[in-house]
Design an enzyme around this catalytic site. Structure first.
Site, PDB file in Angstrom:
ATOM      1  N   ARG A   1       1.011  -1.263  -0.020  1.00 51.89           N
ATOM      2  CA  ARG A   1       0.011  -0.217   0.078  1.00 51.89           C
ATOM      3  C   ARG A   1       0.907   1.280   0.090  1.00 51.89           C
ATOM      4  NH1 ARG A   1      -3.897  -0.737   4.897  1.00 51.89           N
ATOM      5  NH2 ARG A   1      -4.482   1.558   4.517  1.00 51.89           N
TER       6      ARG A   1
ATOM      7  N   CYS B   1      -0.645   6.421   8.740  1.00 47.72           N
ATOM      8  CA  CYS B   1      -1.044   5.189   8.286  1.00 47.72           C
ATOM      9  C   CYS B   1      -2.336   5.292   7.543  1.00 47.72           C
ATOM     10  CB  CYS B   1      -1.440   4.165   9.455  1.00 47.72           C
ATOM     11  SG  CYS B   1      -2.676   4.900  10.566  1.00 47.72           S
TER      12      CYS B   1
END
Length: 290
Positions: free
Chosen positions: A182, A242
């Protein structure tokens, strides 16, 4: 062992011997990614550590924000704590069902609200149950309301404008807790409408790399090695990020154990940055260090 490590992390045997302490409050702060299809509150009602209250990450939020579980106002947080019977001077221990995942977010939230006497249960409910320790079900026993005095600790919180300034001035290290795929942009985000990649100049320390198979935090030596390999100096200013501010808190917890107690969390994280077309995005591995 560092003083900070004793302060921020407690072991299951310590908690088991302090369950009846009158000044101790235990929270189940379990939360799961939207893709997991799990209901943490229902799971809490079925099984939790004796006496634990439920810390609802999806409720303890800024309801005015369109972003997921942003930090609530001090007024809202204090009101929720008061109703649950959580007040000033209490020692707080937070845990989650996975070992160490969302509990760190609750730990960071308490600290952001000015309550420093908070620790994470190492290994959480996963380790507690593996050791055959007692659990209970049903709602918690009603506690007497207590006064909770919040004092926002702005040094632990960063917003999108702060992060833009960090990039412009190279004033702090940015470290991203998402999995490498990611971070690099080779795997799509679980939330729709977000670009792939990472904040320019960020380093990548996937949060799960810091956690042992039994759900406990890795040793200080291992944590230090992992951050060093990613090009992060724990002695220098750090902002963690995050997907939505949950696993970033794991990085901030690990850094606190290493003595960096002011690793701020970018609360909006990729849910905000990845959706904002006006800010730049990088893909691929983290930049080579100069």
């Amino acid at each position: 062992m560092l003083e900070s490590a004793k302060k921020w992390i407690v072991e299951t045997d310590w908690l088991a011997s302090h369950l009846d302490a009158p000044d101790l409050v235990i929270f189940d702060a379990s939360w799961h990614l939207p893709t997991a299809g799990r209901d943490p509150k229902a799971e809490y009602m079925q099984e939790h550590i004796p006496g634990a209250l439920f810390f609802d990450i999806d409720d303890l939020t800024d309801e005015k924000s369109s972003l997921p579980h942003m930090l609530p106002s001090t007024v809202k947080f204090a009101s929720r704590m008061k109703k649950m019977g959580v007040g000033d001077g209490m020692r707080i221990v937070v845990y989650d069902t996975l070992g160490l995942f969302s509990a760190a977010r609750a730990w960071w939230t308490f600290r952001a609200m000015g309550h420093e006497d908070v620790a994470v249960l190492n290994g959480g409910l996963k380790k507690w149950k593996a050791e055959g320790r007692e659990t209970e079900d049903g709602p918690p026993i009603k506690r007497t309301e207590r006064h909770f005095s919040p004092l926002l600790n702005a040094s632990l919180i960063r917003d999108i404008d702060d992060v833009k300034k960090v990039i412009a001035k190279s004033s702090a290290q940015l470290v991203d807790a998402r999995p490498a795929a990611r971070f690099e942009g080779t795997e799509p985000e679980p939330r729709p409408g977000l670009r792939s990649g990472h904040i320019p100049g960020a380093r990548n320390v996937p949060s799960q790399a810091l956690i042992n198979d039994d759900g406990t935090l890795k040793s200080e030596a291992e944590l230090a090695r992992i951050f060093a390999q990613a090009g992060i100096d724990p002695q220098q200013p750090i902002v963690t990020t995050c997907g939505s501010g949950v696993t970033a808190s794991i990085l901030s917890l690990a850094l606190a154990v290493l003595g960096q107690t002011n690793a701020a969390v970018y609360d909006g994280s990729w849910a905000e940055w990845g959706a904002d077309q006006s800010v730049p995005v990088e893909t691929g591995p983290a930049r080579e260090l100069a």
